[in-house]
Design an enzyme around this catalytic site. Structure first.
Site, PDB file in Angstrom:
ATOM      1  N   LYS A 105      66.080 -34.322 -65.662  1.00 47.05           N
ATOM      2  CA  LYS A 105      65.490 -34.280 -67.010  1.00 47.05           C
ATOM      3  C   LYS A 105      64.043 -34.752 -66.980  1.00 47.05           C
ATOM      4  O   LYS A 105      63.181 -34.180 -67.651  1.00 47.05           O
ATOM      5  CB  LYS A 105      66.317 -35.130 -67.980  1.00 47.05           C
ATOM      6  CG  LYS A 105      67.634 -34.448 -68.317  1.00 47.05           C
ATOM      7  CD  LYS A 105      68.354 -35.135 -69.444  1.00 47.05           C
ATOM      8  CE  LYS A 105      69.645 -34.388 -69.758  1.00 47.05           C
ATOM      9  NZ  LYS A 105      70.692 -35.207 -70.293  1.00 47.05           N
ATOM     10  N   LYS A 133      77.718 -22.995 -66.832  1.00 48.40           N
ATOM     11  CA  LYS A 133      78.755 -23.827 -67.433  1.00 48.40           C
ATOM     12  C   LYS A 133      78.702 -23.663 -68.963  1.00 48.40           C
ATOM     13  O   LYS A 133      77.601 -23.580 -69.530  1.00 48.40           O
ATOM     14  CB  LYS A 133      78.462 -25.282 -67.037  1.00 48.40           C
ATOM     15  CG  LYS A 133      79.455 -26.295 -67.522  1.00 48.40           C
ATOM     16  CD  LYS A 133      79.075 -27.669 -66.999  1.00 48.40           C
ATOM     17  CE  LYS A 133      79.742 -28.743 -67.816  1.00 48.40           C
ATOM     18  NZ  LYS A 133      79.447 -30.092 -67.373  1.00 48.40           N
ATOM     19  N   LYS A 153      76.704 -26.209 -75.268  1.00 42.29           N
ATOM     20  CA  LYS A 153      75.973 -25.848 -76.492  1.00 42.29           C
ATOM     21  C   LYS A 153      74.525 -25.513 -76.181  1.00 42.29           C
ATOM     22  O   LYS A 153      73.947 -24.609 -76.766  1.00 42.29           O
ATOM     23  CB  LYS A 153      76.058 -27.000 -77.498  1.00 42.29           C
ATOM     24  CG  LYS A 153      77.433 -27.068 -78.133  1.00 42.29           C
ATOM     25  CD  LYS A 153      77.414 -27.539 -79.573  1.00 42.29           C
ATOM     26  CE  LYS A 153      78.778 -27.278 -80.204  1.00 42.29           C
ATOM     27  NZ  LYS A 153      79.417 -28.430 -80.766  1.00 42.29           N
TER      28      LYS A 153
END
Ligand code: SF4
Length: 327
Positions: free
Chosen positions: A111, A194, A197
C-alpha cells in the site's frame, strides 16, 4: 474450551468471497470454540471515509453476520470501538514491537508503494491486530493464507511482551496459532482476481436471485470451452469451485464429468449452480429481512457482546497493568 478471535472489516453487506472464505467457517467454529467475533471499525478508519457511511457499513455487516449464521447467544459478537481496551493494549504493544517488523509487512509495503503519503495507522495496523487477538488471550485465529504474516507478528509481539513482563516457564500471552480457513480464496466472477469490493467483482450475499443470475450468466469459465462440444477442465473454472462450495458432492462429481466430456454447456452448468446457491442463500436473505424489521434485537445482541468482551478485556488489562507497574 479453547478460544478463537477473528475480526472483519465493516465493509457493508457480506459478499460470497468473505462468506465462503471466512464466515461459513466462523459459523462452524462457534460450536467448537469459545468464539469472539469482532467488527473491526478502528481498522477501517486508517484511510479516508465518511462517518455516516461507516455507520451504515458497520450495521450492514452486523446484519449480514447474524443472517449468515453467527449466533450471538453462542459467540461473542461485538464492535471493536465499543471496547476501548483494544487501543489501550495496542499502545502498550507499540512499545515492544520492532519498527523493522512493521516495515517488512507485505500489505504495508504494497500500500505504501502506491500512495504518496501513508498514515502511521497503516504501519501500526498489525499491532492493533495483535492487541485484538491477545486482549482475549485467544489461542487460535481463523485466517486466510494472506493473513498469516500478520498473525506471525502477533506471535512476535506476545513473545516480546512475555520476555519483558512474564517468564519463559509461565508466559502470560499465548502465541496464537492459525486455523487455516478450509475454502481456498474465492475468485470474482470476472475470473481475474480475488473477489473483493475494491475490484468491483463481487456477488452480494443478500442480492436478489435475478441480480445474482445477471452476474452468473456471463461469468468467465474455462477459456478452452469455446464451443459447447469442446471438453473443459473443471479445475481451472471458477464456476466449478463455486459448485464445490454450494452443491452436494454428487453434483460436483457430475459437473466434473459433464464438463470434461462436453456433455453439457456452461449455461446448463451455471443453472444448476444457481439452483444450489439459491437453496443456501434464500434463508439467509429471509433472516436478514427479519433482523432489519426488529433493529432493537440486533442492538441488544451487540451490546451484550460488547459487555461480555469488555469483561474479558478488563481482566487482561488489569493483569497487564499490574505486571507493567501501571496499576
Ligand atoms: S461446464 Fe461448468 S465447470 Fe466446465 S467450464 Fe463450463 S461452467 Fe466451468
Amino acid at each position: 474450551m479453547s478460544r478463537v478471535f477473528s475480526g472483519i472489516q465493516p465493509s457493508g453487506e457480506l459478499h460470497l468471497g468473505n462468506y465462503l472464505g471466512a464466515i461459513k467457517n466462523w459459523v462452524r467454529l462457534q460450536g467448537e470454540y469459545e468464539s469472539f467475533f469482532c467488527i473491526v471499525d478502528y481498522h477501517a478508519i486508517i484511510t479516508a471515509y465518511a462517518p455516516d457511511d461507516l455507520r451504515r457499513r458497520r450495521r450492514d455487516m452486523a446484519v449480514s453476520l447474524v443472517a449468515a449464521g453467527i449466533d450471538p447467544a453462542r459467540a461473542t459478537l461485538f464492535v471493536q470501538s465499543r471496547v476501548p481496551e483494544h487501543t489501550e493494549l495496542a499502545w502498550i504493544f507499540n512499545t515492544v514491537t520492532p519498527l523493522g517488523e512493521l516495515e517488512r509487512q507485505t500489505q504495508f509495503k504494497d500500500k505504501a508503494s502506491r500512495q504518496e503519503s501513508v498514515s502511521a495507522g497503516l504501519l501500526n495496523y498489525p499491532v492493533l491486530q495483535a492487541a485484538d487477538i491477545l486482549l482475549y488471550l485467544a489461542e487460535h485465529v481463523p485466517v486466510g493464507e494472506d493473513q498469516v504474516q500478520h498473525l506471525e507478528l502477533s506471535r512476535v509481539v506476545a513473545r516480546r511482551w512475555n520476555a519483558a513482563f512474564a517468564t519463559e516457564e509461565a508466559p502470560y500471552f499465548p502465541e496464537p496459532k492459525a486455523l487455516l480457513t478450509p475454502t481456498r480464496r474465492v475468485m470474482g466472477l470476472d475470473g481475474q482476481a480475488k473477489m473483493s469490493k475494491s475490484m468491483g467483482n463481487t456477488v452480494g450475499l443478500l442480492e436478489e436471485p435475478d441480480a445474482i443470475w445477471a452476474k452468473l450468466r456471463p461469468a468467465v469459465t474455462d477459456p478452452a470451452r469455446i464451443r459447447k462440444t469442446d471438453p473443459g477442465t473443471p479445475e481451472v473454472c471458477n464456476i466449478y469451485h463455486l459448485h464445490k462450495a454450494f452443491s452436494p458432492p454428487a453434483v460436483v462429481d457430475e459437473v466434473a464429468v459433464k464438463c470434461s466430456t462436453a456433455a453439457w454447456g456452461c449455461i446448463d452448468c451455471k443453472k444448476v449452480l444457481f439452483e444450489h446457491m439459491n437453496a443456501e442463500l434464500t434463508p439467509i436473505r429471509r433472516r436478514a429481512a427479519e433482523i432489519r424489521e426488529t433493529p432493537a434485537l440486533l442492538d441488544d445482541a451487540l451490546a451484550r457482546g460488547a459487555a461480555r468482551a469488555q469483561e474479558v478485556a478488563r481482566g487482561t488489562m488489569a493483569e497487564v497493568k499490574t505486571r507493567m507497574g501501571l496499576d
